[in-house]
Design a protein around this motif. Structure first.
Motif, PDB file in Angstrom:
ATOM      1  N   ARG A  78       0.844  -1.189   0.000  1.00 19.63           N
ATOM      2  CA  ARG A  78       0.000   0.000   0.000  1.00 19.63           C
ATOM      3  C   ARG A  78       0.881   1.241   0.000  1.00 19.63           C
ATOM      4  NH1 ARG A  78      -5.074   1.723   1.392  1.00 19.63           N
ATOM      5  NH2 ARG A  78      -5.207   3.760   2.398  1.00 19.63           N
ATOM      6  N   PRO A  79       0.723   2.140  -0.986  1.00 18.53           N
ATOM      7  CA  PRO A  79       1.548   3.353  -1.010  1.00 18.53           C
ATOM      8  C   PRO A  79       1.194   4.289   0.124  1.00 18.53           C
ATOM      9  CG  PRO A  79      -0.128   3.433  -2.721  1.00 18.53           C
ATOM     10  CD  PRO A  79      -0.216   2.070  -2.110  1.00 18.53           C
ATOM     11  N   ALA A  97      -2.615   3.943  -5.823  1.00 17.61           N
ATOM     12  CA  ALA A  97      -1.964   5.243  -5.663  1.00 17.61           C
ATOM     13  C   ALA A  97      -2.996   6.346  -5.471  1.00 17.61           C
ATOM     14  CB  ALA A  97      -1.095   5.537  -6.878  1.00 17.61           C
ATOM     15  N   TYR A 125      -0.734  12.365  -6.652  1.00 22.23           N
ATOM     16  CA  TYR A 125      -1.010  11.064  -7.274  1.00 22.23           C
ATOM     17  C   TYR A 125       0.222  10.548  -8.006  1.00 22.23           C
ATOM     18  CZ  TYR A 125      -2.401   7.839 -10.964  1.00 22.23           C
ATOM     19  OH  TYR A 125      -2.461   6.762 -11.815  1.00 22.23           O
ATOM     20  N   TRP A 126       0.869  11.414  -8.797  1.00 19.29           N
ATOM     21  CA  TRP A 126       2.070  10.975  -9.512  1.00 19.29           C
ATOM     22  C   TRP A 126       3.145  10.486  -8.540  1.00 19.29           C
ATOM     23  CZ3 TRP A 126       1.115   9.554 -13.966  1.00 19.29           C
ATOM     24  CH2 TRP A 126       0.547  10.329 -14.972  1.00 19.29           C
ATOM     25  N   SER A 145       2.736   9.373  -5.448  1.00 17.99           N
ATOM     26  CA  SER A 145       2.267   8.127  -4.850  1.00 17.99           C
ATOM     27  C   SER A 145       2.478   6.946  -5.787  1.00 17.99           C
ATOM     28  CB  SER A 145       0.782   8.270  -4.486  1.00 17.99           C
ATOM     29  OG  SER A 145       0.256   7.064  -3.981  1.00 17.99           O
ATOM     30  N   LEU A 146       2.198   7.157  -7.055  1.00 22.36           N
ATOM     31  CA  LEU A 146       2.368   6.095  -8.048  1.00 22.36           C
ATOM     32  C   LEU A 146       3.834   5.684  -8.167  1.00 22.36           C
ATOM     33  CD1 LEU A 146       0.966   4.449 -10.351  1.00 22.36           C
ATOM     34  CD2 LEU A 146       1.518   6.355 -11.857  1.00 22.36           C
ATOM     35  N   GLU A 160       6.250   6.106  -5.935  1.00 19.50           N
ATOM     36  CA  GLU A 160       6.711   5.473  -4.700  1.00 19.50           C
ATOM     37  C   GLU A 160       6.152   4.068  -4.534  1.00 19.50           C
ATOM     38  OE1 GLU A 160       7.423   9.576  -2.102  1.00 19.50           O
ATOM     39  OE2 GLU A 160       5.633   8.342  -1.724  1.00 19.50           O
ATOM     40  N   SER A 161       5.002   3.791  -5.133  1.00 18.51           N
ATOM     41  CA  SER A 161       4.439   2.448  -5.085  1.00 18.51           C
ATOM     42  C   SER A 161       5.129   1.517  -6.074  1.00 18.51           C
ATOM     43  CB  SER A 161       2.936   2.513  -5.396  1.00 18.51           C
ATOM     44  OG  SER A 161       2.384   1.217  -5.471  1.00 18.51           O
ATOM     45  N   GLU A 162       5.314   1.976  -7.305  1.00 24.83           N
ATOM     46  CA  GLU A 162       5.930   1.150  -8.340  1.00 24.83           C
ATOM     47  C   GLU A 162       7.429   0.956  -8.120  1.00 24.83           C
ATOM     48  OE1 GLU A 162       4.374  -0.861 -10.301  1.00 24.83           O
ATOM     49  OE2 GLU A 162       4.136   0.147 -12.235  1.00 24.83           O
ATOM     50  N   LYS A 168       9.410   1.079  -5.247  1.00 24.79           N
ATOM     51  CA  LYS A 168       9.479   1.153  -3.789  1.00 24.79           C
ATOM     52  C   LYS A 168      10.917   1.045  -3.306  1.00 24.79           C
ATOM     53  CE  LYS A 168       7.078  -0.570   0.300  1.00 24.79           C
ATOM     54  NZ  LYS A 168       6.567   0.775   0.609  1.00 24.79           N
TER      55      LYS A 168
END
Length: 396
Positions: free
Chosen positions: A3-4, A313, A379-380, A382-383, A385-387, A389
């Motif tokens: 989870r981001p 994200a 959002y960008w 978050s995306l 940092e999620s992809e 990591k």
């Protein structure tokens, strides 16, 4: 899938985005002529310490930020404006007659620049981000031009992501689908050839307008009777050109229009039906008809894994209840589709409506909602940092 964590864009970056956005709105540039816009983007990316590459697809700009060996993703924003006379009178309205940012690409560019600034400062990811600033989305195929120019060969990535502001959705929300988001855009030109004559003596010629009238009505039998009710398609006639005098029945009439649908199979059936319907209808009236059918933008189709990443994200920054998915696709079109044909990825809508509903896209009084800049940039981040990591030790 991890989870981001929620991303928060600092106030100074939000203010910078607002300034960039309004500057771009005041200086709109049309497809493949985004020279000043590209200069601004390149200048700001360089100031952030991001490697800048120019000229891809004409006036495109790509910024590359790497923190360590690892996966790579691409984030795309479009930069061009529309050939439209702005009717707004606020301080940042267009200074270029007949040109305006009526689709929000000024906001898209500002949000991706804001995300780049935040990520360059924080470096809260492991891998590579390519910030893709694309020219000529508005009907000229800048996305296709960048792909054909070697975008993904020169800037290899595992996935590509896009975002568009969306009137009709409340600010602070997102919407996305697994699968179709936007329709294909094809165009057609039908030439009906008759035999010109005096308007007082139509029996001595072949009036192409009689065939044109029947073809106009018949076009709607394609989505209504030839296609299955389960196959979405829109066939719209948008131009009819013929004749120059009050008292002359012309030799020929030209009709033009567009087709929107979500699959190549439906495109094939519509194209075949157009040829058959136009030829047979014209012949029934003693005329002939030829159809020039041109495939334009393909449908924008999200891939499942990348859609799940985008949903997570968006939820991280907006909240789970403010992210719609499996919603109704749009019959409008997007040349981000060319990038999705080359790489897996996802395209998301960012709500644009504030206290009052936003005007529609492509309206001469439209203006991007600056209150959404921070959320879009978050959002960008978050995306990414999620992809991409990073380990907690790397962030310490």
């Amino acid at each position: 899938m991890p989870r981001p964590m929620p991303a928060t864009i600092p106030p100074d970056t939000v203010e910078a985005m607002r300034a960039w956005r309004r500057d771009l709105h005041a200086h709109p540039e049309l497809a493949f002529n985004e020279h000043r816009t590209a200069d601004l983007v390149a200048r700001e990316l360089s100031a952030m310490g991001i490697a800048v590459h120019r000229g891809l697809g004409g006036t495109g700009v790509v910024g590359t930020l790497s923190t360590a060996p690892g996966p790579a993703i691409a984030l795309r924003a479009d930069m061009d404006a529309l050939p439209l006379e702005e009717l707004n009178t606020f301080g940042h309205c267009s200074r270029h007659a007949g040109t305006m940012h009526a689709c929000g690409h000024d906001g898209h560019t500002a949000m991706l620049l804001g995300a780049a600034r935040h990520l360059a400062a924080q470096r809260s990811f492991r891998g590579t981000v390519h910030f893709v600033f694309q020219p000529a989305e508005e009907g000229e195929g800048g996305g296709r031009a960048m792909v054909q120019d070697g975008l993904f060969e020169r800037f290899p990535c595992d996935a590509v992501y896009g975002m568009h502001n969306w009137p009709g959705l409340p600010a602070g929300t997102f919407a996305i689908n697994h699968g179709p988001m936007m329709a294909a855009l094809d165009t057609f030109e039908i030439t009906v050839q008759g035999h010109g004559t005096h308007a007082a003596m139509p029996e001595r010629g072949v009036d192409p307008f009689t065939a044109v009238a029947q073809i106009t009505l018949g076009l709607q039998t394609i989505p209504g009777r030839i296609l299955s009710a389960m196959d979405s398609a829109v066939v719209s006639l948008t131009q009819i050109h013929g004749g120059d005098a009050w008292n002359v029945i012309p030799d020929r009439v030209v009709m033009r229009g567009t087709v929107r649908c979500f699959s190549p199979q439906v495109q094939d059936r519509v194209e075949a039906a157009l040829h058959t319907l136009c030829r047979a209808t014209a012949e029934a009236h003693g005329a002939t008809a030829t159809v020039a059918y041109r495939r334009g933008y393909p449908p924008t189709i999200n891939t499942d894994r990348e859609t799940d990443v985008a949903i997570a994200a968006a939820r991280a920054v907006a909240g789970a209840g403010r992210v719609q998915f499996d919603c109704r696709p749009s019959m409008a079109s997007e040349d981000f589709a060319f990038m999705l044909q080359a790489k897996p990825g996802a395209y998301i809508w960012l709500g644009a409506d504030g206290a009052d509903p936003s005007l529609p896209l492509h309206n001469p009084r439209y203006d991007f909602n600056d209150d959404t800049l921070g959320l879009g940039a978050a959002y960008w981040v978050s995306l990414v940092e999620s992809e991409l990591k990073a380990d907690s030790a790397e962030l310490a």
